[in-house]
Design a protein around this motif. Structure first.
Motif, short mmCIF file in Angstrom:
data_model
loop_
_atom_site.label_atom_id
_atom_site.label_comp_id
_atom_site.label_asym_id
_atom_site.label_seq_id
_atom_site.Cartn_x
_atom_site.Cartn_y
_atom_site.Cartn_z
N VAL A 171 -6.92 -3.67 9.66
CA VAL A 171 -6.63 -5.07 9.32
C VAL A 171 -5.90 -5.80 10.44
O VAL A 171 -5.43 -5.20 11.41
N THR A 173 -1.47 6.35 2.75
CA THR A 173 -0.21 6.56 3.46
C THR A 173 0.40 7.92 3.08
O THR A 173 1.04 8.55 3.92
N PHE A 183 3.52 -16.77 -6.99
CA PHE A 183 4.64 -16.86 -6.05
C PHE A 183 4.76 -18.27 -5.46
O PHE A 183 5.20 -18.42 -4.32
N SER A 242 -2.11 -5.56 4.25
CA SER A 242 -3.33 -6.23 4.69
C SER A 242 -3.04 -7.16 5.86
O SER A 242 -3.97 -7.76 6.41
N LEU A 243 -1.76 -7.31 6.23
CA LEU A 243 -1.35 -8.24 7.29
C LEU A 243 -1.96 -9.62 7.07
O LEU A 243 -2.46 -10.25 8.00
N ASN A 257 -3.58 2.82 7.07
CA ASN A 257 -4.02 1.92 6.00
C ASN A 257 -5.43 2.31 5.56
O ASN A 257 -6.17 2.93 6.34
N LEU A 258 -5.79 1.93 4.33
CA LEU A 258 -7.14 2.24 3.86
C LEU A 258 -8.19 1.54 4.69
O LEU A 258 -9.31 2.01 4.82
N ILE A 293 13.45 -13.68 -4.37
CA ILE A 293 12.18 -13.19 -3.86
C ILE A 293 11.57 -14.37 -3.10
O ILE A 293 11.61 -15.49 -3.61
N VAL A 294 11.04 -14.12 -1.91
CA VAL A 294 10.51 -15.23 -1.11
C VAL A 294 9.15 -15.68 -1.65
O VAL A 294 8.20 -14.91 -1.66
N GLY A 349 0.79 -1.23 0.00
CA GLY A 349 0.00 0.00 0.00
C GLY A 349 0.82 1.28 0.00
O GLY A 349 0.34 2.32 -0.43
N GLN A 400 7.64 -5.70 3.23
CA GLN A 400 7.29 -6.89 2.46
C GLN A 400 7.48 -6.63 0.98
O GLN A 400 7.28 -7.51 0.15
N VAL A 448 -0.19 -12.10 5.27
CA VAL A 448 0.84 -13.11 5.01
C VAL A 448 1.76 -13.27 6.22
O VAL A 448 2.37 -12.31 6.69
N TYR A 495 -3.72 -9.48 -7.78
CA TYR A 495 -4.36 -10.79 -7.77
C TYR A 495 -5.70 -10.79 -8.49
O TYR A 495 -6.15 -11.82 -8.96
P1 OAD Z 1 -1.83 -6.41 0.09
O1 OAD Z 1 -2.23 -6.09 -1.31
O2 OAD Z 1 -2.25 -7.69 0.65
O3 OAD Z 1 -2.38 -5.26 1.06
C1 OAD Z 1 -2.24 -3.90 0.77
C2 OAD Z 1 -2.99 -3.11 1.82
O4 OAD Z 1 -2.71 -1.73 1.61
C3 OAD Z 1 -4.51 -3.27 1.76
O5 OAD Z 1 -5.02 -3.40 3.06
C4 OAD Z 1 -4.99 -1.97 1.09
O6 OAD Z 1 -6.26 -1.57 1.54
C5 OAD Z 1 -3.93 -1.00 1.55
N1 OAD Z 1 -3.67 0.12 0.64
C6 OAD Z 1 -3.63 0.14 -0.71
N2 OAD Z 1 -3.30 1.35 -1.19
C7 OAD Z 1 -3.11 2.14 -0.09
C8 OAD Z 1 -2.75 3.51 0.11
N3 OAD Z 1 -2.48 4.34 -0.92
N4 OAD Z 1 -2.66 3.96 1.39
C9 OAD Z 1 -2.92 3.16 2.44
N5 OAD Z 1 -3.27 1.86 2.32
C10 OAD Z 1 -3.35 1.36 1.08
O7 OAD Z 1 -0.22 -6.21 0.16
P2 OAD Z 1 0.77 -6.75 1.29
O8 OAD Z 1 0.13 -6.74 2.62
O9 OAD Z 1 2.04 -6.02 1.12
O10 OAD Z 1 4.41 -11.43 -1.40
O11 OAD Z 1 0.97 -8.26 0.82
C11 OAD Z 1 1.84 -9.11 1.51
C12 OAD Z 1 2.51 -10.10 0.57
O12 OAD Z 1 1.55 -10.79 -0.21
C13 OAD Z 1 3.40 -9.44 -0.45
O13 OAD Z 1 4.69 -9.17 0.06
C14 OAD Z 1 3.43 -10.41 -1.58
C15 OAD Z 1 2.04 -11.00 -1.54
O14 OAD Z 1 1.94 -12.34 -1.83
C16 OAD Z 1 5.56 -11.37 -2.18
O15 OAD Z 1 5.80 -10.43 -2.91
C17 OAD Z 1 6.49 -12.49 -2.06
#
Ligand code: OAD
Ligand code: ZN
Length: 287
Positions: free
Chosen positions: A246, A264, A63, A219-220, A242-243, A180-181, A30, A111, A222, A48
Motif C-alpha cells: 500500500v 502481522t 468520524f 492501508s496508509l 501488511n496483507l 479521538i481525532v 491491521g 493510528q 489517511v 466501513y
Molecule cells: P485500514 O482498515 O484502512 O487498513 C488496514 C490495513 O491492514 C489494510 O491494508 C489491510 O489489508 C491490513 N490488514 C488487515 N488485517 C491484517 C493482518 N492481520 N495482518 C496484516 N495486515 C492486515 O486501517 P488504518 O490504516 O489503521 O481513524 O486506518 C487509518 C485510519 O482510518 C484509522 O485510524 C481510523 C480510520 O478512519 C480513526 O480512528 C480516527
C-alpha cells in the motif's frame, strides 16, 4: 525489493548484526484484527463495510465532527464495541514489547485507538497515539475538558438501560466527545513534535542503517499519518508488513524496501524465530 521469506531474513539480520539498531514502527488497525477488532477498510470484514445498520450517509461520517453534532449515535455504538479493556494484545503487539525489552524500540506511531500498545506494556513516551485516545474528553462547543469517566459512565449506563443518552457539557450543554481525532480535526501536537525530533535523528543517521522503519497493518490511506513513510530519508531501510502492498510502498517503491505480504502475527512469529526470541514471545502471549 525483498519479499516475504527473504524479507524476514534481511530484517532480522539488520537487527541482529547491528548493536545500535533502533526500530521505529508505524502501525494501524491491521495489527489488532487478530484481537477481534475489525479494521476499517478491508472489503468484507472492515468496519466501513459493516456500518450499514447505522444508517450513515457515508462510512467515514462516523468520524466526522459535523455529523457527530447532528447524530452522535453511530459513534457511541462504535465506541461501545471498541472501548478499551475488552481486548487482549496480539502477538505482534508483544513483539513490540520484546523489542522494547531488548532496547531496540525507538518509537511506535499508532493510528489505533484501542490502547493495546499500552496494554502490551510499551512505555508511554515511546507510543505516539496519532489519532488520540479515550483517556480524556472535551466539549465540542466550549472545549471544556472532562475525565475519562464521564463518557465511559454514559456508555455503561446506556448498556444497562438499553437507552442511548449522550453526555452533555455542564457549562454549555454541548456534546462531550473523547479526544479521538475526527476528520477535519488536528492531530495531537505531540505527534508533529516527536516526528520532527525523530526525523532529524533519521537525517543525521551516521552509522550505517542504525534505524529501521517498520510499517504494519495500515492501508496508509489517511493523512497526515500516511506521509510518514514517504518522509523517511532514502538511506534508511523501510519495511512493510501488511496483507497488501500500500501507499508509498506501491506508489514510490524504493530498491531497499522490504515487503512482507501476510499477517502481522505471522511476521511476528517468523521474526521472533529468526532472532531466537520465539520462546520469549510465546511466553508473553500466554501470560
Ligand atoms: P485500514 O482498515 O484502512 O487498513 C488496514 C490495513 O491492514 C489494510 O491494508 C489491510 O489489508 C491490513 N490488514 C488487515 N488485517 C491484517 C493482518 N492481520 N495482518 C496484516 N495486515 C492486515 O486501517 P488504518 O490504516 O489503521 O481513524 O486506518 C487509518 C485510519 O482510518 C484509522 O485510524 C481510523 C480510520 O478512519 C480513526 O480512528 C480516527
Ligand atoms: Zn461546553
Amino acid at each position: 525489493t525483498l519479499r516475504n521469506d527473504e524479507a524476514i531474513k534481511v530484517l532480522s539480520d539488520k537487527v541482529k548484526l547491528n548493536p545500535n539498531a533502533k526500530v521505529i514502527f508505524m502501525v494501524g488497525a491491521g495489527i489488532s484484527t487478530s484481537c477481534g477488532i475489525p479494521d476499517f477498510r478491508s472489503p468484507d470484514t472492515g468496519l466501513y463495510s459493516n456500518l450499514a445498520k447505522l444508517n450513515l450517509p457515508y462510512a467515514e461520517a462516523i468520524f466526522d465532527i459535523e455529523f457527530f453534532e447532528d447524530n452522535p449515535l453511530p459513534f457511541y455504538t462504535l465506541a461501545t464495541e471498541l472501548y478499551p479493556g475488552k481486548f487482549k494484545p496480539s502477538k505482534f503487539h508483544y513483539l513490540l514489547k520484546l523489542f522494547q525489552e531488548k532496547k531496540i524500540l525507538k518509537r511506535v506511531y499508532t493510528q489505533n485507538i484501542d490502547t493495546l500498545e499500552q496494554e502490551a506494556g510499551i512505555e508511554k513516551d515511546i507510543i505516539i497515539e496519532a489519532h488520540g485516545n479515550f483517556a480524556k474528553n472535551h466539549c465540542i462547543k466550549c472545549r471544556k475538558e472532562f475525565d475519562m469517566d464521564v463518557f465511559k459512565n454514559k456508555l455503561d449506563e446506556n448498556e444497562r438501560t438499553g437507552r442511548c443518552d449522550f453526555v452533555k457539557c455542564d457549562e454549555c450543554d454541548g456534546l462531550i466527545k473523547p479526544n479521538i481525532v475526527f476528520f477535519g480535526e488536528n492531530l495531537p501536537t505531540r505527534f508533529f513534535d516527536t516526528w520532527d525530533d525523530d526525523l532529524s535523528l533519521l537525517s543525521n543517521n551516521s552509522s550505517e542503517s542504525e534505524y529501521i522503519i517498520i510499517v504494519a497493518g495500515t492501508s496508509l490511506a489517511v493523512y497526515p499519518f500516511a506521509s510518514l513513510p514517504e518522509e523517511v530519508p532514502t538511506d534508511i531501510p523501510r519495511a512493510l508488513i501488511n496483507l497488501e502492498t500500500v501507499g508509498d510502498f506501491s506508489l514510490n517503491p524504493r530498491k531497499t524496501d522490504i515487503l512482507f505480504e501476510g499477517t502481522t502475527d505471522d511476521a511476528a512469529q517468523l521474526l521472533a524465530e529468526e532472532l531466537g526470541w520465539a520462546e520469549e514471545l510465546n511466553k508473553l502471549v500466554r501470560e
